[in-house]
Structure formats: C-alpha cells, structure tokens
Design an enzyme around this catalytic site. Structure first.
Site, PDB file in Angstrom:
ATOM      1  N   GLY A   6       0.832  -1.203   0.000  1.00 41.99           N
ATOM      2  CA  GLY A   6       0.000   0.000   0.000  1.00 41.99           C
ATOM      3  C   GLY A   6       0.863   1.247   0.000  1.00 41.99           C
ATOM      4  N   GLN A  10      -2.020   7.468   1.041  1.00 43.95           N
ATOM      5  CA  GLN A  10      -1.699   8.754   1.683  1.00 43.95           C
ATOM      6  C   GLN A  10      -0.564   8.588   2.696  1.00 43.95           C
ATOM      7  OE1 GLN A  10      -4.580  10.293   4.477  1.00 43.95           O
ATOM      8  NE2 GLN A  10      -3.744  12.358   4.376  1.00 43.95           N
ATOM      9  N   ILE A  33      -1.268  -1.932  -5.586  1.00 39.55           N
ATOM     10  CA  ILE A  33      -2.076  -2.508  -6.676  1.00 39.55           C
ATOM     11  C   ILE A  33      -1.938  -1.648  -7.941  1.00 39.55           C
ATOM     12  CG2 ILE A  33      -4.179  -1.194  -6.150  1.00 39.55           C
ATOM     13  CD1 ILE A  33      -4.392  -4.911  -6.670  1.00 39.55           C
ATOM     14  N   ARG A  34      -1.435  -0.405  -7.756  1.00 45.14           N
ATOM     15  CA  ARG A  34      -1.234   0.497  -8.893  1.00 45.14           C
ATOM     16  C   ARG A  34       0.010   1.340  -8.624  1.00 45.14           C
ATOM     17  NH1 ARG A  34      -2.063   4.933  -6.297  1.00 45.14           N
ATOM     18  NH2 ARG A  34      -3.670   5.106  -4.666  1.00 45.14           N
ATOM     19  N   TYR A 140     -15.349   0.146   8.183  1.00 44.46           N
ATOM     20  CA  TYR A 140     -13.919   0.421   8.378  1.00 44.46           C
ATOM     21  C   TYR A 140     -13.563   0.278   9.860  1.00 44.46           C
ATOM     22  CZ  TYR A 140      -9.710   3.402   8.498  1.00 44.46           C
ATOM     23  OH  TYR A 140      -8.446   3.926   8.706  1.00 44.46           O
TER      24      TYR A 140
HETATM   25  C1  VAH Z   1     -10.766   8.054   7.441  1.00 44.46           C
HETATM   26  N1  VAH Z   1      -8.597   9.198   7.300  1.00 44.46           N
HETATM   27  O1  VAH Z   1     -11.275   9.145   7.417  1.00 44.46           O
HETATM   28  C2  VAH Z   1      -9.259   7.979   7.749  1.00 44.46           C
HETATM   29  C3  VAH Z   1      -9.042   7.832   9.236  1.00 44.46           C
HETATM   30  C4  VAH Z   1      -9.659   8.678  11.503  1.00 44.46           C
HETATM   31  C5  VAH Z   1      -9.852   8.834  10.048  1.00 44.46           C
HETATM   32  O2  VAH Z   1      -9.283   6.548   9.662  1.00 44.46           O
HETATM   33  O3  VAH Z   1     -11.388   7.045   7.253  1.00 44.46           O
END
Ligand code: VAH
Length: 314
Positions: A6, A10, A33-34, A140
């Site tokens: 990765g 960022q 991956i790119r 996430y």
């Molecule tokens: C997001 N930049 O916004 C990430 C991070 C705490 C934020 O996990 O998903």
C-alpha cells in the site's frame, strides 16, 4: 529489508520516502495494486501486488528477503460504507496474510495501522482513553477493531512482533487522501489556494482528532524502533496531536489567506464523524515509547500551504 504494502496511499507514500531516507532506497521495497506518484516511483524498487493475494505477498517477501512489513493498504471509512464486503475483505485478508507470514517466521516485525474509527457513539467522546468501550458503527471501524484483536492474539499466542497505532485524521500535501471522512481537512487547503473558498462536507462544529503527516510518520518509525519490551500495547496505541473543527481550521487558514471563505453542506460522512471521538488521550504512547507531537494547527497550516504551492505549483 522492508516491504511496504500500500506504498502509494496517503500514509504509504510518505512512509516509503521517509524509510528510504533512513535505511537506503534499495532496502525498502514499495508495492501497491497500482503505481504511485513520480517522487515515489523514482525513489527506489517498486512491485505491483494485490495485498489480498497471499502468494503474491509471500513471493515478494521471499524474493526480496524481507524482514519487516508495513501493511498500509486499506479501504477507508467513507468508501467502505459504499463497498462493505470489499472493504472487509481487503482490510482483513491482507492482515491475515502478513500475520501468518510472521507466525511462520518468514518476517520478523509487522506494522499495521488502526484508527480512531475503532471508537463509536458509546465511547467517551473527550480524551478517549486507551482502553474503553468500542462499538464502531462503520465497516472500516469494525475491520480495524477486529484487526486490533487479531494483532494482540497473534502476539500473545505466537509471539508475533506486530505494532500498531490508532491514527487520527492525517493531513498531508504530497498525496491526496483516498475515501476518508477526515479528507475535508486536506481538500480545504487545496481549495483555499485554488479558489479562495471551500464547502465543507462536515458541519462547522464537528471536532475531530487530527495530525500532520510528518508527526504520524515520525511516530510510526519511533514505535517500530522501540525495544519490544517497551511496546506493552499489542492491540493498537491511541495517538494524538491536534483536535479542531472545520471552523477553527478555516480561521487558521484565514491568518495566511485573509479572503478565504468557508461554507457548509454536510453529507453522509457527517454521521461517520459524529460517531468518532473529539479528542484522544495518548498518555500510554507517551509513557511507553516517548511519543510527543510537534505540529500545532498554525505550524501545520503554514507547512500545508507552502507544500501545496511547491508540489502542485499553485
Ligand atoms: C478516514 N482518514 O477518514 C481515515 C481515518 C480517523 C480517520 O481513519 O477514514
């Protein structure tokens, strides 16, 4: 040797450049991956690889005689809400592949990023403690909470030396962030220089924990260099530097660009931001491995505006 999975993201981009500075370009293999930006691609060896493909990752580790892996590939909060099963698969399977390579002694040390997204609406919102209620409401956040549990499990059961940081929103100028909820705090600087105005997708009073990328990279390397016995938290460390609202950020920008104007048009990401803490207690990281942030809001704002002018010729 170090492998960064990765490396074009960022964090991955700046982590790769910083580690290459530190240990030599050819000792850091970048993979993604790119392909990445010009500066990254010109700085040392690069391999195309899919973080969810065990054979590809294992081949890179064996072929390049890798000792340490930084697994920076992930699908972030906003995008993972649009593609839940893809987000889960990427964030979890990539972690299992790296943890299993470490369990089989094919690599000796792992860094894996967690996030303040592991906290949820029932978590104490201010000065969120290292150990507390965690009921994340995003795909996430769920994947990062589960990942933390697996890291601690592999450390306790198999002695895997995996280390992790719960990053706040990260702000940088070398690469645009991809699909996060805190991305407004990066976009705003670009828009301020380009158009002198910005419409924030988070409301005026949405306070979130944030950090300038240089602090995040320094923290990551400092944690990885700490003696193993000092790394007492093997789920993931709270880490903090700043917390601010879009309104406060706009005021800091106005100090350098007086005519800058901000407006507000909250979207689906407002609910994600509302589920996260406003500020984080990172005293464990300060005690265990001497963490201390360097960038305050004004210093970061100056660096961001200068950096964007320089890199993007604005
Ligand atoms: C997001 N930049 O916004 C990430 C991070 C705490 C934020 O996990 O998903």
């Amino acid at each position: 040797k170090i492998l960064i999975i990765g490396a074009c993201g960022q964090i991955g981009t700046e982590l790769t450049l910083a580690l290459r500075q530190k240990v030599g370009n050819n000792n850091v293999i970048a993979s993604d991956i790119r392909e990445g930006n010009e500066e990254l691609m010109a700085s040392g060896p690069f391999e195309i690889a899919d973080a969810t493909n065990f054979e590809q990752i294992q081949d890179l580790v064996m072929h390049h005689e890798i000792d340490e892996v930084y697994l920076m590939a992930a699908m972030l909060s906003a995008t993972a809400e649009k593609f839940p099963m893809k987000g889960w698969a990427l964030n979890m399977n990539s972690l299992f592949h790296v943890l299993n390579l470490a369990k089989d002694k094919k690599i000796s040390k792992v860094f894996w990023p967690s996030s303040i997204a592991v906290f949820g609406p029932t978590t104490p919102k201010h000065d969120t403690p290292q150990t507390t209620i965690m009921e994340p409401t995003t795909v996430y956040g769920i994947s990062k909470q589960a990942g933390e549990r697996w890291c601690e499990y592999y450390h306790r059961k198999f002695g895997v030396d995996v280390r992790s940081i719960r990053y706040p929103g990260l702000i940088s100028y070398k690469t645009l962030p991809g699909g996060g909820t805190t991305d407004y705090a990066v976009e705003i600087y670009h828009e301020a220089l380009k158009n002198g105005k910005y419409t924030s997708f988070l409301s005026k009073e949405t306070e979130l924990p944030m950090m300038f990328m240089d602090d995040a990279i320094r923290a990551t390397i400092s944690l990885m260099e700490a003696p193993a016995e000092n790394v007492k938290v093997r789920s993931s460390y709270n880490l903090s530097a700043l917390n601010f609202t879009p309104d406060t950020l706009a005021e800091a920008i106005k100090k350098e660009i007086p005519e800058f104007e901000i407006s507000y048009n909250p979207d689906f990401r407002q609910a994600i931001a509302d589920s996260w803490p406003s500020s984080i207690d990172d005293s464990r990281a300060r005690e265990d491995w001497g963490w201390k942030h360097e960038f305050d809001l004004q210093k970061m704002t100056t660096r961001m505006l200068d950096g964007i002018r320089e890199v993007h010729q604005v």
